[in-house]
Design a protein around this motif. Structure first.
Motif, PDB file in Angstrom:
ATOM      1  N   GLY A   1       4.035   9.558   1.488  1.00 37.98           N
ATOM      2  CA  GLY A   1       3.401   8.237   1.512  1.00 37.98           C
ATOM      3  C   GLY A   1       3.931   7.285   0.462  1.00 37.98           C
ATOM      4  O   GLY A   1       3.256   6.316   0.101  1.00 37.98           O
ATOM      5  N   VAL A   2       5.132   7.555  -0.030  1.00 38.50           N
ATOM      6  CA  VAL A   2       5.737   6.675  -1.029  1.00 38.50           C
ATOM      7  C   VAL A   2       6.366   5.482  -0.324  1.00 38.50           C
ATOM      8  O   VAL A   2       7.253   5.639   0.527  1.00 38.50           O
ATOM      9  N   THR A   3       5.921   4.296  -0.679  1.00 35.18           N
ATOM     10  CA  THR A   3       6.422   3.077  -0.035  1.00 35.18           C
ATOM     11  C   THR A   3       7.195   2.172  -0.992  1.00 35.18           C
ATOM     12  O   THR A   3       7.750   1.173  -0.564  1.00 35.18           O
ATOM     13  N   SER A   4       7.218   2.535  -2.296  1.00 38.02           N
ATOM     14  CA  SER A   4       7.876   1.682  -3.282  1.00 38.02           C
ATOM     15  C   SER A   4       8.649   2.526  -4.289  1.00 38.02           C
ATOM     16  O   SER A   4       8.246   3.652  -4.616  1.00 38.02           O
TER      17      SER A   4
ATOM     18  N   GLU B   1       0.854  -1.192   0.000  1.00 39.30           N
ATOM     19  CA  GLU B   1       0.000   0.000   0.000  1.00 39.30           C
ATOM     20  C   GLU B   1       0.890   1.241   0.000  1.00 39.30           C
ATOM     21  O   GLU B   1       1.962   1.251   0.576  1.00 39.30           O
ATOM     22  N   GLY B   2       0.397   2.284  -0.667  1.00 39.05           N
ATOM     23  CA  GLY B   2       1.146   3.538  -0.671  1.00 39.05           C
ATOM     24  C   GLY B   2       1.550   3.951  -2.063  1.00 39.05           C
ATOM     25  O   GLY B   2       1.273   3.263  -3.062  1.00 39.05           O
ATOM     26  N   GLY B   3       2.205   5.109  -2.129  1.00 42.43           N
ATOM     27  CA  GLY B   3       2.618   5.672  -3.393  1.00 42.43           C
ATOM     28  C   GLY B   3       3.867   5.016  -3.951  1.00 42.43           C
ATOM     29  O   GLY B   3       4.540   4.236  -3.281  1.00 42.43           O
TER      30      GLY B   3
ATOM     31  N   ALA C   1       8.572   9.611   3.019  1.00 43.36           N
ATOM     32  CA  ALA C   1       7.683   9.227   4.117  1.00 43.36           C
ATOM     33  C   ALA C   1       6.481  10.172   4.189  1.00 43.36           C
ATOM     34  O   ALA C   1       5.327   9.734   4.310  1.00 43.36           O
TER      35      ALA C   1
ATOM     36  N   LYS D   1      -2.940   4.139  -7.542  1.00 43.37           N
ATOM     37  CA  LYS D   1      -1.730   4.508  -6.814  1.00 43.37           C
ATOM     38  C   LYS D   1      -1.372   5.978  -7.041  1.00 43.37           C
ATOM     39  O   LYS D   1      -1.620   6.537  -8.119  1.00 43.37           O
ATOM     40  N   LYS D   2      -0.794   6.597  -6.031  1.00 42.70           N
ATOM     41  CA  LYS D   2      -0.163   7.896  -6.206  1.00 42.70           C
ATOM     42  C   LYS D   2       1.204   7.647  -6.819  1.00 42.70           C
ATOM     43  O   LYS D   2       2.020   6.896  -6.274  1.00 42.70           O
TER      44      LYS D   2
END
Length: 447
Positions: free
Chosen positions: A337-340, A169-171, A334, A193-194
């Protein structure tokens, strides 16, 4: 296995993708005994190193080998990756290519004191007079050293990406805006996705213009036959896509639909990523490339009196979105919200199994002219710009394979003459002239 018990063939082809299959076809036409080894399955990269929704970037009439058409894909449609892999298996059967799958080539060494090469494979030893490296350019994914070293962010190369559900989950930050990066970024945005897309210098041809696909335009304009990159374009990618029926890649449109464009990725410091201040220039570069092809196409139509519909709206450029008028210089991953991170940053070749001297430079890259190595008996096939712009495309590799097969045929004729000359010499008496004749000739010379 001892050398005396080794299997023997004239030419060994390493790799059974589009390059290896094309090579086999031309060798067979010339009557050259050969064997093709593939460590996985025929055209395996199309099945296992591409994302699920990938389709060919060129239409079916163009992205194929000359001897077989797609029987279930419309000429102007774009074949899915699985269908392309099946196509190559069908083609291999059609030409009866001598392919062995599940065999890995581990080492190729030149024989000492005798011609040819000894090849160590996972299934034993083979001896060949010649070796064609047809493993292509997509051997090892490249992730640049600037990649953050912590585990807070999930990071994969585009070769490992399959679908949006694969990511947490996340941007997402997609680094690289060539064909792969653009298509993956668009798919992720459509999945909700963002997405941040890091854009470098690029060409972005029209998908089609005035009723003809850009592949056709590059053909009639002679662009596919260009023999070298223009100076300074070595790191310029091409943004083109056959997804969703084929559309021109327009970065401003992607931004208006929710993707945040940023410049080239410069560095990482903890959770913060910094971007180069080059986004506007990179988009301008792509626009100039796009418009120059439209100009060339219009001139070709006028010069040749072609009846093709005008398309003035193709020259309309969308307004700059906010991410272009006020581009980001940095991003706190962070906070955003970028997780990848997906690294669509290309590949490098790997010829560690190829040991003959002079075949590779100090960086491990092939040394060759049109695929003919500086190391006699070694050939390369399937690489970008091997002989021209089209070299790494399906149809282009077929023409390169023909050239290399012809070179192999010439070498075989020279060696056949050498063997015949040796055989003739061994059949002749020790002296052509009787002893008395030699003495008489000597006496005549003395007079």
């Amino acid at each position: 296995m001892t050398a005396s018990a080794a299997e023997k063939t004239d030419t060994l082809v390493v790799g059974a993708g589009q390059a290896g299959i094309a090579m086999s076809e031309h060798l067979s036409k010339l009557g050259v005994p050969h064997l093709v080894l593939e460590r996985n399955r025929i055209a395996d990269c199309w099945r296992t190193r591409r994302w699920d929704s990938l389709v060919a970037n060129g239409p079916a009439w163009h992205d194929r080998l000359p001897g077989l058409e797609f029987d279930d894909v419309e000429p102007d449609a774009f074949a899915p990756k699985e269908r392309i892999a099946d196509y190559f298996e069908d083609y291999a059967k059609k030409i009866d290519a001598p392919i062995r799958t599940g065999v890995e080539v581990k080492r190729v060494e030149r024989n000492v004191g005798r011609p040819g090469f000894t090849i160590e494979t996972s299934e034993g030893v083979i001896e060949a007079s010649r070796v064609v490296a047809a493993t292509g350019p997509f051997q090892h994914p490249v992730i640049p050293p600037i990649a953050p070293k912590h585990e807070k962010i999930a990071q994969i190369h585009s070769a490992e990406y399959r679908n949006p559900e694969q990511l947490p989950e996340g941007g997402v930050l997609v680094v690289g805006a060539g064909s792969s990066g653009v298509q993956i970024a668009d798919e992720l945005r459509r999945a909700g996705k963002k997405v941040y897309l890091s854009v470098g210098p690029h060409n972005r041809p029209p998908r089609a213009y005035r009723g003809r696909d850009f592949c056709w335009w590059l053909g009639v304009l002679g662009e596919w036959d260009a023999e070298a990159m223009k100076p300074g374009t070595e790191h310029v990618t091409i943004a083109v896509s056959g997804a969703h029926g084929g559309n021109t890649v327009d970065f401003r449109e992607l931004a208006h639909r929710g993707i945040t464009l940023v410049g080239m990725t410069k560095s990482f410091d903890a959770d913060k990523v910094t971007f180069q201040p080059d986004l506007v220039d990179n988009l301008k570069y792509g626009d100039e490339n796009y418009l120059s092809l439209l100009d060339a196409a219009d001139n070709f139509i006028a010069d040749n009196g072609l009846d093709l519909p005008e398309e003035p709206e193709a020259r309309d450029i969308l307004s700059d979105p906010a991410c272009v008028t006020a581009p980001l210089s940095e991003l706190d991953l962070a906070e955003a919200g970028v997780t990848s991170i997906i690294w669509a940053t290309g590949f490098k070749v790997d010829y560690g199994w190829l040991r003959p001297e002079n075949a590779l430079d100090e960086m491990g890259r092939p040394k060759h002219h049109r695929g003919v190595s500086s190391a006699p008996g070694i050939y390369f096939l399937g690489l970008p710009w091997l002989s021209h712009r089209g070299s790494s495309f399906i149809w282009g590799v077929w023409h390169d394979a023909k050239y290399i097969a012809d070179q192999i045929g010439k070498q075989r004729k020279y060696l056949a003459y050498h063997q015949a000359a040796q055989d003739r010499a061994s059949d002749e008496p020790d002296s052509v002239y009787p002893a008395s004749g030699i003495q008489e000739a000597s006496n005549l010379g003395a007079n």
